[in-house]
Design a protein around this motif. Sequence first.
Motif, PDB file in Angstrom:
ATOM      1  N   ASP A   1       1.101  -1.266   0.039  1.00  0.00           N
ATOM      2  CA  ASP A   1       0.004  -0.326  -0.041  1.00  0.00           C
ATOM      3  C   ASP A   1       1.277   1.240   0.040  1.00  0.00           C
ATOM      4  O   ASP A   1       0.488   2.329  -0.634  1.00  0.00           O
ATOM      5  CB  ASP A   1      -0.969  -0.392   1.206  1.00  0.00           C
ATOM      6  N   ILE A   2       1.706   0.754   0.656  1.00  0.00           N
ATOM      7  CA  ILE A   2       2.797   2.936   1.182  1.00  0.00           C
ATOM      8  C   ILE A   2       3.699   2.607  -0.213  1.00  0.00           C
ATOM      9  O   ILE A   2       3.264   3.822  -0.275  1.00  0.00           O
ATOM     10  CB  ILE A   2       3.615   2.156   1.734  1.00  0.00           C
ATOM     11  N   HIS A   3       4.257   1.328  -0.527  1.00  0.00           N
ATOM     12  CA  HIS A   3       4.928   1.876  -2.426  1.00  0.00           C
ATOM     13  C   HIS A   3       3.153   2.041  -4.012  1.00  0.00           C
ATOM     14  O   HIS A   3       4.131   3.218  -4.500  1.00  0.00           O
ATOM     15  CB  HIS A   3       5.348   0.016  -3.002  1.00  0.00           C
ATOM     16  N   TYR A   4       2.749   1.747  -3.452  1.00  0.00           N
ATOM     17  CA  TYR A   4       0.938   2.131  -4.369  1.00  0.00           C
ATOM     18  C   TYR A   4       1.376   4.127  -4.257  1.00  0.00           C
ATOM     19  O   TYR A   4       0.914   4.405  -5.225  1.00  0.00           O
ATOM     20  CB  TYR A   4       0.150   1.115  -4.238  1.00  0.00           C
ATOM     21  N   LEU A   5       0.425   4.601  -3.177  1.00  0.00           N
ATOM     22  CA  LEU A   5       0.796   5.705  -2.405  1.00  0.00           C
ATOM     23  C   LEU A   5       1.696   6.255  -2.623  1.00  0.00           C
ATOM     24  O   LEU A   5       1.555   7.405  -3.589  1.00  0.00           O
ATOM     25  CB  LEU A   5       0.073   5.862  -1.002  1.00  0.00           C
ATOM     26  N   ALA A   6       2.957   6.233  -2.683  1.00  0.00           N
ATOM     27  CA  ALA A   6       4.077   6.956  -2.939  1.00  0.00           C
ATOM     28  C   ALA A   6       4.259   6.966  -4.564  1.00  0.00           C
ATOM     29  O   ALA A   6       4.650   7.965  -4.578  1.00  0.00           O
ATOM     30  CB  ALA A   6       5.561   6.545  -2.481  1.00  0.00           C
ATOM     31  N   ASN A   7       4.458   6.365  -4.781  1.00  0.00           N
ATOM     32  CA  ASN A   7       4.521   6.491  -6.439  1.00  0.00           C
ATOM     33  C   ASN A   7       2.631   6.910  -7.105  1.00  0.00           C
ATOM     34  O   ASN A   7       3.184   7.471  -8.620  1.00  0.00           O
ATOM     35  CB  ASN A   7       4.204   5.099  -7.298  1.00  0.00           C
ATOM     36  N   LEU A   8       1.702   7.066  -6.139  1.00  0.00           N
ATOM     37  CA  LEU A   8       0.666   7.926  -6.789  1.00  0.00           C
ATOM     38  C   LEU A   8       0.796   9.473  -6.205  1.00  0.00           C
ATOM     39  O   LEU A   8      -0.127  10.522  -6.802  1.00  0.00           O
ATOM     40  CB  LEU A   8      -0.638   7.214  -6.509  1.00  0.00           C
ATOM     41  N   CYS A   9       2.360   9.038  -5.561  1.00  0.00           N
ATOM     42  CA  CYS A   9       2.006  11.270  -5.123  1.00  0.00           C
ATOM     43  C   CYS A   9       2.288  11.990  -6.358  1.00  0.00           C
ATOM     44  O   CYS A   9       3.795  11.231  -6.531  1.00  0.00           O
ATOM     45  CB  CYS A   9       2.426  11.162  -3.566  1.00  0.00           C
ATOM     46  N   HIS A  10       2.509  13.329  -6.365  1.00  0.00           N
ATOM     47  CA  HIS A  10       2.929  14.084  -8.110  1.00  0.00           C
ATOM     48  C   HIS A  10       3.488  15.150  -7.260  1.00  0.00           C
ATOM     49  O   HIS A  10       4.140  15.954  -8.219  1.00  0.00           O
ATOM     50  CB  HIS A  10       1.576  14.463  -8.676  1.00  0.00           C
ATOM     51  N   SER A  11       3.890  15.531  -5.833  1.00  0.00           N
ATOM     52  CA  SER A  11       4.827  16.008  -4.984  1.00  0.00           C
ATOM     53  C   SER A  11       4.380  17.705  -5.334  1.00  0.00           C
ATOM     54  O   SER A  11       5.207  18.627  -5.594  1.00  0.00           O
ATOM     55  CB  SER A  11       5.997  15.808  -5.543  1.00  0.00           C
ATOM     56  N   CYS A  12       3.352  17.444  -5.311  1.00  0.00           N
ATOM     57  CA  CYS A  12       2.186  18.700  -6.106  1.00  0.00           C
ATOM     58  C   CYS A  12       2.431  20.075  -4.715  1.00  0.00           C
ATOM     59  O   CYS A  12       2.302  21.549  -4.997  1.00  0.00           O
ATOM     60  CB  CYS A  12       1.454  18.745  -6.475  1.00  0.00           C
ATOM     61  N   GLY A  13       2.781  19.231  -3.603  1.00  0.00           N
ATOM     62  CA  GLY A  13       2.950  20.743  -2.214  1.00  0.00           C
ATOM     63  C   GLY A  13       1.500  20.542  -1.662  1.00  0.00           C
ATOM     64  O   GLY A  13       1.838  21.781  -0.449  1.00  0.00           O
ATOM     65  N   ALA A  14       0.581  20.998  -1.787  1.00  0.00           N
ATOM     66  CA  ALA A  14      -1.041  21.121  -2.100  1.00  0.00           C
ATOM     67  C   ALA A  14      -1.269  20.874  -0.467  1.00  0.00           C
ATOM     68  O   ALA A  14      -2.324  21.546   0.187  1.00  0.00           O
ATOM     69  CB  ALA A  14      -1.454  21.422  -3.170  1.00  0.00           C
ATOM     70  N   CYS A  15      -1.159  19.330  -0.221  1.00  0.00           N
ATOM     71  CA  CYS A  15      -1.609  19.145   1.321  1.00  0.00           C
ATOM     72  C   CYS A  15      -0.595  19.362   2.294  1.00  0.00           C
ATOM     73  O   CYS A  15      -1.086  19.883   3.190  1.00  0.00           O
ATOM     74  CB  CYS A  15      -1.580  17.720   0.957  1.00  0.00           C
ATOM     75  N   LEU A  16       0.819  19.735   1.154  1.00  0.00           N
ATOM     76  CA  LEU A  16       1.687  20.309   2.656  1.00  0.00           C
ATOM     77  C   LEU A  16       1.032  21.896   3.340  1.00  0.00           C
ATOM     78  O   LEU A  16       1.398  21.948   4.602  1.00  0.00           O
ATOM     79  CB  LEU A  16       3.039  20.273   2.187  1.00  0.00           C
ATOM     80  N   HIS A  17       1.032  22.319   2.749  1.00  0.00           N
ATOM     81  CA  HIS A  17       0.450  23.978   2.398  1.00  0.00           C
ATOM     82  C   HIS A  17      -0.975  24.175   3.373  1.00  0.00           C
ATOM     83  O   HIS A  17      -2.172  25.000   3.798  1.00  0.00           O
ATOM     84  CB  HIS A  17       0.551  24.918   1.586  1.00  0.00           C
ATOM     85  N   ALA A  18      -1.377  22.830   3.484  1.00  0.00           N
ATOM     86  CA  ALA A  18      -3.213  22.893   3.475  1.00  0.00           C
ATOM     87  C   ALA A  18      -3.599  22.053   4.490  1.00  0.00           C
ATOM     88  O   ALA A  18      -4.550  22.541   5.176  1.00  0.00           O
ATOM     89  CB  ALA A  18      -4.568  22.683   2.597  1.00  0.00           C
ATOM     90  N   CYS A  19      -2.468  21.780   5.335  1.00  0.00           N
ATOM     91  CA  CYS A  19      -2.184  20.952   6.645  1.00  0.00           C
ATOM     92  C   CYS A  19      -1.876  21.773   7.571  1.00  0.00           C
ATOM     93  O   CYS A  19      -0.631  22.354   7.712  1.00  0.00           O
ATOM     94  CB  CYS A  19      -1.286  19.179   6.271  1.00  0.00           C
ATOM     95  N   GLN A  20      -2.751  21.089   9.070  1.00  0.00           N
ATOM     96  CA  GLN A  20      -3.048  21.634   9.889  1.00  0.00           C
ATOM     97  C   GLN A  20      -1.762  21.006  11.007  1.00  0.00           C
ATOM     98  O   GLN A  20      -1.809  21.502  11.737  1.00  0.00           O
ATOM     99  CB  GLN A  20      -4.181  21.549  10.798  1.00  0.00           C
ATOM    100  N   TYR A  21      -1.736  20.040  10.526  1.00  0.00           N
ATOM    101  CA  TYR A  21      -0.361  19.091  11.713  1.00  0.00           C
ATOM    102  C   TYR A  21       0.630  18.710  10.951  1.00  0.00           C
ATOM    103  O   TYR A  21       1.701  18.236  11.672  1.00  0.00           O
ATOM    104  CB  TYR A  21      -0.750  17.441  11.492  1.00  0.00           C
ATOM    105  N   ALA A  22       1.150  19.659   9.920  1.00  0.00           N
ATOM    106  CA  ALA A  22       2.162  19.908   9.270  1.00  0.00           C
ATOM    107  C   ALA A  22       3.307  20.602  10.094  1.00  0.00           C
ATOM    108  O   ALA A  22       2.844  21.375  11.033  1.00  0.00           O
ATOM    109  CB  ALA A  22       2.218  20.954   8.009  1.00  0.00           C
ATOM    110  N   PRO A  23       5.160  19.749   9.916  1.00  0.00           N
ATOM    111  CA  PRO A  23       5.935  20.587  10.660  1.00  0.00           C
ATOM    112  C   PRO A  23       5.056  22.724  10.914  1.00  0.00           C
ATOM    113  O   PRO A  23       5.024  23.187   9.993  1.00  0.00           O
ATOM    114  CB  PRO A  23       6.582  20.454  10.062  1.00  0.00           C
ATOM    115  N   PRO A  24       5.164  23.285  12.416  1.00  0.00           N
ATOM    116  CA  PRO A  24       6.403  22.841  13.313  1.00  0.00           C
ATOM    117  C   PRO A  24       5.419  21.544  14.194  1.00  0.00           C
ATOM    118  O   PRO A  24       5.705  22.127  15.507  1.00  0.00           O
ATOM    119  CB  PRO A  24       7.341  23.817  13.665  1.00  0.00           C
ATOM    120  N   HIS A  25       3.840  21.392  13.740  1.00  0.00           N
ATOM    121  CA  HIS A  25       3.496  20.653  15.123  1.00  0.00           C
ATOM    122  C   HIS A  25       4.020  19.894  15.634  1.00  0.00           C
ATOM    123  O   HIS A  25       4.756  19.058  14.625  1.00  0.00           O
ATOM    124  CB  HIS A  25       2.068  20.298  14.279  1.00  0.00           C
TER     125      HIS A  25
END
Length: 399
Positions: free
Chosen positions: A65-89
């Motif tokens: 599952d992890i291998h599959y999801l990792a290769n499905l990710c396009h590294s667009c960064g949208a989730c990182l900037h939307a995430c309330q749990y991103a560092p420094p959380h």
Amino acid sequence: MQQLEALTREASALAGGGYPVIPILSANEAEVGRQMQICNACRYCEGFCAVFPAMTRRLEFGKADIHYLANLCHSCGACLHACQYAPPHEFAVNVPQAMARVRIDTYAEYAWPGALGSLYKRNGLTLVLATALALVLFLVLTMAARGTLFPGPLAGNFYAIFPHNMLALMFGVVFGFAVLALGIGVARFWREVSPASETGRSQEPSLRRDATVEVVTDVLRLKYLDGGHGEGCNNADDRFTLWRRRFHHFTFYGFMLCFAATSVATLYHYLLDLHAPYPLTSLPVILGTSGGIGLVIGPVGLLWLNLRRDPAHGDLAQRPMDRGFIALLLLISLTGLALLVWRDTGAMALLLAIHLGVVMALFLTLPYGKFAHGIFRSAALLKNAIEKRQPNRLQLGSE
């Protein structure tokens, strides 16, 4: 990685083959699993790229599952900037970075031959050595064939320096090996992330056809470089931009046009008995020139974005691989266009040797460099297209 595989084999032996053994996760894989559990509880990003809908179809995340999801990710960064749990959380959720670290591990794990998988970890050095050796090879061959790198004008006749059959054999063998190695690698990946027990439920011809059409369309559009919402990627800050997608389009279609030019020239040579050099208004030259221009605009733009990109958006250790591949594509286009402009001058032999050397370096490194991401990502998109057409059974992982 080898130690983990040895531990898995040992556990299987202890189980006597009578019980399934869950593969041991590496540190990078365990981190993706941890973050996916948090994301699966939150689901704020469920409407973003294909990763999050695929995530919601799982309650646990095994190795496949992890291998599959990792290769499905396009590294667009949208989730990182939307995430309330991103560092420094304290949860420190950074999905693009965690996925990127696993993604390169999958390339190495599924590589064929397996011993060459380590080249991914040292791809910057691999590219430099491959380019240098290929350049030396063609420069030496030019000297041997003509006695000089400046033999005088040859009216653009490349085959006066390198016979056609010799070039076809050299590049055909290397390209054939690259296709074989990539094919075996992605087949290994597919067998793990889509075992027969799952794909057996999706053998309806209409389902396979619809899934394939969707994937081809998504790949040609580079759909998931729009951030999943159409506004684009986050590259250096919170602003959305479509430039990453646009530069990828220039690069992708520039490459395809150059490939089409080579294919048409091959048909001209063997079917129509029309041999190079071709006039500037011929189809091979028009396709090659258009592709070359695209392979200048795209890589220059991608390199500019890569230099400005927020380090949190990916794995810094992979920057040499990313930039090396971009630079190699740019060198191919620049030397190819220069060869076209000065093909009727005495500099043609030197320019041809340099261009062929750079192209050979690309062929040599295709199975063990950044190019592989497009192949593995397409396979992950195909699994996603099939999976979402099936009933959601909320399996406890794919192991």
